[in-house]
Design a protein around this motif. Structure first.
Motif, short mmCIF file in Angstrom:
data_model
loop_
_atom_site.label_atom_id
_atom_site.label_comp_id
_atom_site.label_asym_id
_atom_site.label_seq_id
_atom_site.Cartn_x
_atom_site.Cartn_y
_atom_site.Cartn_z
N TYR A 197 0.57 -0.88 0.27
CA TYR A 197 -0.26 0.01 -0.06
C TYR A 197 0.99 1.11 0.16
O TYR A 197 0.26 2.46 0.04
CB TYR A 197 -0.98 0.18 1.16
N PHE A 313 -9.58 -4.16 -7.82
CA PHE A 313 -10.50 -3.43 -7.38
C PHE A 313 -9.76 -1.79 -8.55
O PHE A 313 -8.69 -1.12 -8.43
CB PHE A 313 -10.65 -2.92 -6.06
N HIS A 315 -10.62 1.69 -10.26
CA HIS A 315 -11.79 2.98 -10.04
C HIS A 315 -10.92 3.62 -10.84
O HIS A 315 -9.92 3.92 -10.67
CB HIS A 315 -12.19 2.96 -9.10
N LEU A 332 -15.17 4.64 -1.25
CA LEU A 332 -13.47 3.99 -2.38
C LEU A 332 -13.09 3.55 0.28
O LEU A 332 -11.87 2.50 -0.38
CB LEU A 332 -12.81 5.20 -2.88
N ALA A 335 -14.42 0.31 0.06
CA ALA A 335 -13.13 -0.63 -0.64
C ALA A 335 -12.16 -1.16 -0.76
O ALA A 335 -12.07 -1.95 -0.76
CB ALA A 335 -13.83 0.31 -2.25
N TYR A 336 -11.82 0.18 -0.11
CA TYR A 336 -10.04 -0.66 -0.10
C TYR A 336 -9.64 -0.98 1.27
O TYR A 336 -9.30 -1.58 1.49
CB TYR A 336 -9.53 1.15 0.22
N CYS A 339 -10.45 -4.45 0.07
CA CYS A 339 -9.28 -5.32 -0.62
C CYS A 339 -8.29 -5.53 0.25
O CYS A 339 -7.51 -6.69 0.48
CB CYS A 339 -9.33 -4.08 -1.96
N THR A 346 -5.44 -2.53 -5.53
CA THR A 346 -6.49 -1.22 -5.87
C THR A 346 -5.54 -1.04 -6.84
O THR A 346 -4.41 -0.71 -6.86
CB THR A 346 -6.63 -0.55 -4.52
N CYS A 348 -6.30 2.93 -8.93
CA CYS A 348 -6.61 3.92 -8.85
C CYS A 348 -6.09 4.82 -10.26
O CYS A 348 -5.20 5.49 -10.69
CB CYS A 348 -5.90 4.92 -7.71
N PRO A 370 -3.76 3.18 -3.03
CA PRO A 370 -3.79 2.48 -3.82
C PRO A 370 -2.67 1.83 -3.93
O PRO A 370 -1.38 1.63 -3.16
CB PRO A 370 -3.90 3.91 -5.20
#
Length: 526
Positions: A197, A313, A315, A332, A335-336, A339, A346, A348, A370
């Protein structure tokens, strides 16, 4: 007619002056060596070249903006004779020919303005579809010509990445991680991290499509070996399921992550191919409705088990290919969190929003971390096609030829990034203020005309107007076009909301905002 009467701003907005030389941006030692090499190669005077490298350039002089504002009242009028002679048809595809509007094709352009083949002056209120964030002929790009004078080449190769490109890579990592310009210790710590991350790797590519494709390749490399003979990937044998943003009906057509074939299947194109990939257990794509956390929870519950695995994912934050729909921080962030809990990368996609945000990356304001960040041609200001993929070292798995393009390491393209970033960072507070003012005025406009406008979407400079029906949106955009403003109704998708898109340049002043709103008031009345 309900018309907003807001006092017109006057004078030049207080952009912070930015003045820099080539040596300031890429280092004294580098330009000194370049000057000496140029003298050796051509016989030019060394002192003249050194002086050129040290001479500062004012990035956005006040006189430049004053001239721009003085031309606003001519927008929509014919300012030069139209191009004469028989129009050249070209040799493009049927679809491209049908979409071409040669009257608007540029013959000359500066700042906020473009003069088309029909001789009329137009305001680039869509920033030439996002890749001219600093307008045309931004004065700071004079440093590109200085670099050429020193003989700094644009063309390099993947195994000869130059110092300017390497410098840019570090600068993107620094800004992407929110580090101060002088925090070398922090940058070294980030560059050494292996946290999924933390973005600390950069791939230099040509287009946003290739940036998104590179992320997709690294995600699929966790399921399928890239080359024969290697170790089995982490999720070998399971079917990867890609989560993407869908439309309000839960179908795929709302997202856009490029024109490569797999990215097109993610948005509902090539349906028969996608159906075969799904049936064979090779890959599946699952749409998530915008800002719908129930869809997220259901997708993980269904697909992250047994023979299937949520693979990634994808987006945007502002869905400019679906009416400029803004994804909320709450959606979001949830969602993160999912994930992170399920070991899902992820992606982005900031091809649209990058640079238009005061932090240069919108994901930072949303509090996101992300695994991949795709950025595009906004950074080099339309001077060069140059995208970048920032990503975590934990995903650094591709072989040398896994994701590269011959021209991706161009030195002058990287310099264009550095010039744009220098001005944008120095003026973040000003562009935030102007962007907030534009969004506020559009919201005021929308509220005053609620009978026709149902919502204002997007963020700051990149904002869209939702109409109650498509014909009204088309008539509104058509009236703006007739009056010299670039605005378009999003009509190329059958399921897209009836919206009119705008994306004003970052060098816009409040006077530009007021001018645009005046023209919108005329259009809504017409």
């Amino acid at each position: 007619m309900n018309t907003i009467k807001t006092p017109r701003h006057c004078g030049v907005v207080g952009f912070q002056p930015v003045t820099a030389s080539l040596a300031d941006l890429i280092g004294v030692e580098h330009v000194t060596v370049a000057a000496a090499a140029r003298t050796f190669l051509t016989g030019e005077d060394l002192d003249t070249l050194r002086q050129l490298a040290q001479e500062p350039v004012e990035f956005l002089p006040a006189a430049f903006l004053e001239r721009q504002e003085a031309l606003l009242d001519r927008v929509g009028t014919r300012v030069v004779p139209p191009a004469s002679g028989s129009p050249v048809r070209g040799a493009s595809t049927v679809m491209f020919n049908a979409a071409t509007k040669s009257a608007q094709s540029p013959v000359s352009a500066v700042g906020w303005f473009r003069v088309g083949e029909d001789g009329r002056l137009r305001l680039i209120s869509k920033s030439e579809h996002y890749h001219a964030p600093l307008g045309h002929g931004f004065p700071g790009y004079a440093l590109l010509e200085r670099a050429r004078r020193l003989g700094i080449p644009n063309a390099t190769h993947n195994n000869t990445r130059g110092q300017i490109t390497r410098l840019l890579e570090e600068e993107l990592v620094r800004v992407g991680n929110g580090l101060a310009a002088d925090d070398r210790t922090g940058l070294d710590r980030v560059l050494a991290a292996n946290d999924p991350y933390v973005v600390n790797r950069v791939l230099n590519l040509e287009t946003g499509s290739l940036a998104c494709e590179a992320a997709l390749k690294m995600i699929l490399a966790r399921f399928y070996a890239v080359e024969p003979g290697g170790a089995a990937p982490r999720y070998h044998g399971r079917t990867p399921v890609l989560l993407v943003m869908g439309n309000d009906d839960g179908e795929l057509q709302a997202n856009y992550h490029g024109t490569t074939i797999l990215a097109q299947t993610m948005r509902g194109m090539w349906p028969a191919l996608l159906a075969k990939l799904d049936a064979a257990g090779i890959c599946r794509v699952c749409p998530i409705r915008p800002n719908n956390t129930a869809d997220l929870e259901a997708a993980f519950a269904r697909w992250d088990r047994g023979a299937t695995k949520v693979a990634g994912f994808f987006h945007e934050i502002v869905m400019m290919n679906y009416g400029g729909r803004l994804l909320t921080p709450e959606f979001l962030q949830r969602a993160y969190a999912l994930c992170r809990a399920h070991d899902v990368p992820t992606v982005c996609d900031e091809i649209q929003s990058c640079l238009w945000h005061p932090d240069l990356f919108m994901f930072r304001e949303w509090g996101l971390t992300p695994t991949f960040v795709a950025v595009g041609k906004g950074f080099p200001g339309g001077e060069y096609p140059a995208s970048r993929l920032l990503f975590s070292a934990a995903m650094d798995s591709l072989p040398l030829f896994g994701a590269l393009v011959t021209n991706g390491q161009e030195e002058l393209a990287s310099l264009a990034y550095l010039i744009t970033m220098r001005w944008a960072q120095a003026n973040a507070a000003v562009t935030r203020t102007v962007g907030d003012y534009y969004e506020a005025r559009l919201r005021e406009f929308g509220a005053a005309h609620a009978a026709q406008i149902t919502a204002i979407e997007g963020r700051r400079h990149m904002t869209t107007l939702y109409f109650r029906d498509l014909n009204a949106a088309k008539r509104f955009a058509g009236h703006l076009n007739d009056r010299g403003l670039d605005a378009s109704a999003q009509v190329y998708k059958a399921d897209c909301p009836p919206v009119v898109l705008t994306k004003i340049p970052l060098i816009s002043t409040p006077v530009v905002v007021d001018f645009i709103l005046d023209r919108m008031n005329e259009a809504i009345g017409a």
